[in-house]
Design a protein around this motif. Structure first.
Motif, PDB file in Angstrom:
ATOM      1  N   ALA A 104     -95.394  -5.550 -92.647  1.00 54.45           N
ATOM      2  CA  ALA A 104     -96.249  -5.396 -94.282  1.00 54.45           C
ATOM      3  C   ALA A 104     -97.063  -6.582 -94.603  1.00 54.45           C
ATOM      4  O   ALA A 104     -98.112  -5.600 -94.926  1.00 54.45           O
ATOM      5  N   LEU A 108    -100.845  -5.184 -95.583  1.00 59.52           N
ATOM      6  CA  LEU A 108    -101.769  -5.099 -97.605  1.00 59.52           C
ATOM      7  C   LEU A 108    -102.693  -6.045 -97.384  1.00 59.52           C
ATOM      8  O   LEU A 108    -103.530  -6.116 -97.989  1.00 59.52           O
ATOM      9  N   TYR A 121     -97.246   1.767-100.666  1.00 59.96           N
ATOM     10  CA  TYR A 121     -97.418   1.408 -99.090  1.00 59.96           C
ATOM     11  C   TYR A 121     -95.802   2.168 -99.495  1.00 59.96           C
ATOM     12  O   TYR A 121     -94.367   0.725-100.032  1.00 59.96           O
TER      13      TYR A 121
END
Length: 384
Positions: A104, A108, A121
């Motif tokens: 993640a 990102l 997200y």
């Protein structure tokens, strides 16, 4: 089984508590528990299961290393198809089972660099312990993007965007079956003589029986049936209004999955970077996993309306998604570059993760101007 590292007193106590819980469940079930239920408790029992308790699972100090933990090159490459989906339909990113949060954070960061950040997200995570680790990882790596992250405890409805599940399906509880003289039998778990033991019974579950109809394998052949993984892919279709689903994982197509050499199946356990085949060893302290039958996942997806976008090896996917361009951003000869090349070799070598790991992707109501990034080279969809 070769000698494995011994747990400390606290870990042993936790494993013993989980053993007692599973033993009680077996008693409540009449003395026999399907293996899928045993696996679910061993991995996900609240506060005690492998993914629910607080022990380290990922990385050098844990039990295994995933691709995102090896190098940010994995997430940087994955950002290509994710960005393509977001450009086509907008919406959010949904990561299911985010581990430490490393993927993640890196994803990102890369999406921000490409100027295609989603408004949100989303992370679907059932483990409170892992959710806290994910939050800490994101806070340390991308504090300026943390406000975009939301944690979910159930699938959203009418989701638009890109769904990612890295090494997700292999950790879902599976049925274990063995071919006997009179047909397939369902493997289950009993308690006897102070420990867990195997016990087989006739199959009464219609869904499991239906999944085995076309499997013509010899007596004594043992294998797994991933009904929950198939069901999850179907449930995702119902949750997604428009977008794509990308699933990197390790496994085979059916023709390889049910090879004569795999007559004992693919079930394997990971404990402190040791692999073994005893799921009854220290419940709660070891990962229990199975290779993915991608053909079965494909059929489940097609049944509910997903459109196949591509299926290929991890090595081919990374090359086509631009991993070498990502590597080229680093200064040649620098320590970061050398570390990245070592990690990339592990990610792509046929002797490491490059061939065993595959990537499959599906879409729904999504009109892409070209092939989904990552699938233009060595597409193996025809083998499914």
């Amino acid at each position: 089984m070769r000698s494995l590292p011994a747990p400390d007193a606290e870990q042993l106590s936790s494993s013993q508590a989980l053993t007692a819980l599973i033993r009680d469940e077996i008693a409540r079930a009449g003395g026999w528990l399907p293996f899928a239920d045993y696996m679910r408790l061993a991995l996900y029992a609240p506060g005690l299961g492998y993914y629910s308790a607080g022990s380290r699972k990922f990385g050098a100090a844990g039990d295994f290393i995933t691709a995102p933990e090896l190098s940010p090159l994995f997430a940087q490459s994955l950002a290509g198809p994710v960005a393509q989906v977001l450009a086509a339909c907008g919406g959010d990113v949904l990561e299911v089972g985010a581990g430490t949060g490393r993927l993640a954070a890196d994803l990102l960061q890369e999406l921000a660099q490409r100027d295609v950040l989603p408004a949100r997200y989303l992370i679907l995570e059932l483990s409170a312990d892992l959710a806290e680790r994910q939050r800490a990882t994101l806070q340390a790596a991308v504090p300026d993007l943390l406000d975009r992250v939301r944690w979910l405890s159930a699938l959203p409805t009418d989701f638009v965007g890109c769904v990612v599940g890295n090494e997700l399906l292999d950790a879902m509880p599976c049925e274990l079956v063995r071919r006997g003289d009179v047909g397939w039998q369902r493997r289950g778990v009993v308690w006897q003589e102070g420990g867990f033991a195997w016990a087989d019974r006739a199959i009464s579950d219609p869904a499991l029986a239906a999944a085995l109809v076309e499997l013509d394998l010899p007596v004594g052949y043992q294998t797994e049936v991933q009904l929950e993984a198939q069901g999850f892919v179907r449930a995702l279709e119902a949750a997604v209004k428009q977008g794509a689903l990308i699933l990197p994982d390790y496994g085979f197509v059916a023709g390889e999955y049910y090879h004569p050499q795999r007559h004992m199946g693919t079930l394997i356990c990971h404990y402190r970077h040791h692999s073994h085949d005893d799921p009854f060893h220290l419940p709660g302290l070891e990962d229990i996993t199975t290779h993915v039958d991608f053909s079965a996942i494909y059929r489940a997806a097609m049944e509910v309306g997903w459109q196949l976008e591509g299926f290929t090896s991890q090595a081919s996917f990374l090359l086509e998604a631009g991993v070498l361009d990502c590597l080229g951003r680093l200064e040649a000869g620098s320590n970061d570059y050398l570390k990245a090349t070592v990690a990339l070799n592990k990610l792509m070598s046929p002797a490491e993760m490059g061939e065993l790991f595959k990537v499959i992707a599906f879409s729904k109501q999504l009109a892409l101007p070209a092939l989904l990034a990552g699938f233009g080279r060595d597409d193996r969809s025809g083998a499914l």
